[in-house]
Design a protein around this motif. Structure first.
Motif, PDB file in Angstrom:
ATOM      1  N   GLU A 128     -65.636 -13.465  57.297  1.00 54.00           N
ATOM      2  CA  GLU A 128     -65.764 -14.894  57.626  1.00 54.00           C
ATOM      3  C   GLU A 128     -67.083 -15.181  58.340  1.00 54.00           C
ATOM      4  O   GLU A 128     -67.707 -16.227  58.094  1.00 54.00           O
ATOM      5  CB  GLU A 128     -64.578 -15.319  58.490  1.00 54.00           C
ATOM      6  CG  GLU A 128     -63.256 -15.355  57.707  1.00 54.00           C
ATOM      7  CD  GLU A 128     -62.075 -15.738  58.567  1.00 54.00           C
ATOM      8  OE1 GLU A 128     -62.205 -15.699  59.822  1.00 54.00           O
ATOM      9  OE2 GLU A 128     -61.003 -16.056  58.003  1.00 54.00           O
TER      10      GLU A 128
ATOM     11  N   ILE B 266     -61.503  -8.761  50.080  1.00 54.48           N
ATOM     12  CA  ILE B 266     -61.193  -9.995  50.814  1.00 54.48           C
ATOM     13  C   ILE B 266     -61.725 -11.209  50.058  1.00 54.48           C
ATOM     14  O   ILE B 266     -61.037 -12.227  49.921  1.00 54.48           O
ATOM     15  CB  ILE B 266     -61.781  -9.929  52.234  1.00 54.48           C
ATOM     16  CG1 ILE B 266     -61.043  -8.861  53.053  1.00 54.48           C
ATOM     17  CG2 ILE B 266     -61.682 -11.293  52.933  1.00 54.48           C
ATOM     18  CD1 ILE B 266     -61.712  -8.522  54.364  1.00 54.48           C
TER      19      ILE B 266
ATOM     20  N   VAL C  59     -61.663  -9.015  58.025  1.00 55.28           N
ATOM     21  CA  VAL C  59     -61.577 -10.451  57.730  1.00 55.28           C
ATOM     22  C   VAL C  59     -62.544 -11.225  58.628  1.00 55.28           C
ATOM     23  O   VAL C  59     -63.256 -12.135  58.165  1.00 55.28           O
ATOM     24  CB  VAL C  59     -60.128 -10.959  57.908  1.00 55.28           C
ATOM     25  CG1 VAL C  59     -60.082 -12.481  57.845  1.00 55.28           C
ATOM     26  CG2 VAL C  59     -59.212 -10.359  56.842  1.00 55.28           C
TER      27      VAL C  59
ATOM     28  N   ARG D  64     -59.504 -14.272  48.463  1.00 52.44           N
ATOM     29  CA  ARG D  64     -59.761 -15.684  48.777  1.00 52.44           C
ATOM     30  C   ARG D  64     -59.984 -16.517  47.519  1.00 52.44           C
ATOM     31  O   ARG D  64     -60.288 -17.702  47.605  1.00 52.44           O
ATOM     32  CB  ARG D  64     -60.994 -15.795  49.675  1.00 52.44           C
ATOM     33  CG  ARG D  64     -60.827 -15.103  51.031  1.00 52.44           C
ATOM     34  CD  ARG D  64     -59.909 -15.887  51.948  1.00 52.44           C
ATOM     35  NE  ARG D  64     -59.646 -15.215  53.192  1.00 52.44           N
ATOM     36  CZ  ARG D  64     -60.396 -15.312  54.280  1.00 52.44           C
ATOM     37  NH1 ARG D  64     -61.488 -16.047  54.265  1.00 52.44           N
ATOM     38  NH2 ARG D  64     -60.059 -14.674  55.382  1.00 52.44           N
TER      39      ARG D  64
END
Length: 259
Positions: free
Chosen positions: A250, A24, A246, A28
């Protein structure tokens, strides 16, 4: 950010969490490195198996190089292998780690990984996978890391082992790495309809242990991602479990920015 995912108990999903959070981060746009310290090499297979990449160097080569004096050692990044996924590299594991451990302990090389990672350039995020034991390599990772994430699988035996694990981390923190931060306990393979997992998680929270709000569900899709050597964000971005990863990523990134 240097993050280690560690638990002394096997089968709690360390490798899956490392590889999916790293994937992930890479998706990004962060230049991301996974360091595989587990002799089983599951993270290596997960991320490099898709293209059959054969690493020219691995983590055993790095540790072996620390046993001989050299005025100029190879840069740590030179041990990395490019994965099939953009922005994501892997320093592969090796079965030779097992035979090196006695020599490394005898020569007190416990800080070599920390020193190498502090000098590392060109990466925005480093994720370290560890063996399911408090041995030389897991201690090296905890000394080298800035943050530690603890996977937990809602088993009563795992709960009892968790207390010892937290004590061991605090002792290592006091002796070797005062800046190491426990990011939290991430509940993995959670089954929301089962009474035992809910009861165990509630008990941990009542004890004021740092259980994260973001939990990871059990799903056959995870096993399929292992089989296909593709992290969930690359295999099926919209899947429920992918979105749980995710959300976890985050939350961790947000907490790091706020610190």
């Amino acid at each position: 950010m240097r993050r280690v995912v560690f638990n002394q108990k096997g089968g709690v999903g360390k490798t899956t969490i490392v590889c999916n959070l790293a994937a992930i981060a890479a998706a990004r746009g962060l230049r991301t490195l996974v360091v595989d310290l587990d002799t089983q090499g599951n993270a290596t297979q997960y991320l490099l198996g898709a293209n059959g990449a054969v690493p020219s160097r691995d983590i055993a080569d790095f540790f072996d190089s620390t046993l001989a004096f050299s005025l100029q050692s190879p840069a740590f990044a030179s041990y990395a292998t490019t994965s099939p996924f953009a922005n994501l590299d892997v320093i592969a594991s090796s079965p030779r780690l097992e035979e090196l451990i006695v020599k490394l302990e005898a020569k007190q090389k416990i800080y070599k990984l920390r020193d190498a990672l502090k000098k590392l350039r060109g990466y925005d995020a480093v994720f370290i996978d560890t063996p399911p034991a408090m041995n030389f390599y897991s201690r090296s990772a905890l000394i080298a890391a800035e943050r530690v994430l603890i996977p937990f699988d809602c088993d009563e035996f795992a709960r009892q082992a968790l207390y010892t694990l937290l004590e061991n981390i605090q002792e290592l923190r006091a002796d070797h790495n005062e800046t190491l931060m426990v990011e939290g306990i991430v509940v993995n393979q959670f089954q929301p309809r089962a009474k035992l997992p809910i009861r165990v998680v509630e008990a941990l929270r009542e004890e004021k242990l740092p259980v994260l709000a973001q939990m990871l569900s059990s799903s056959v899709r995870v096993r399929e991602s292992h089989e296909q050597h593709r992290p969930l964000i690359a295999l099926e971005p919209g899947h429920r479990v992918t979105q749980e990863y995710v959300a976890l990523y985050e939350a961790l990134a947000g907490a790091a920015r706020a610190a």
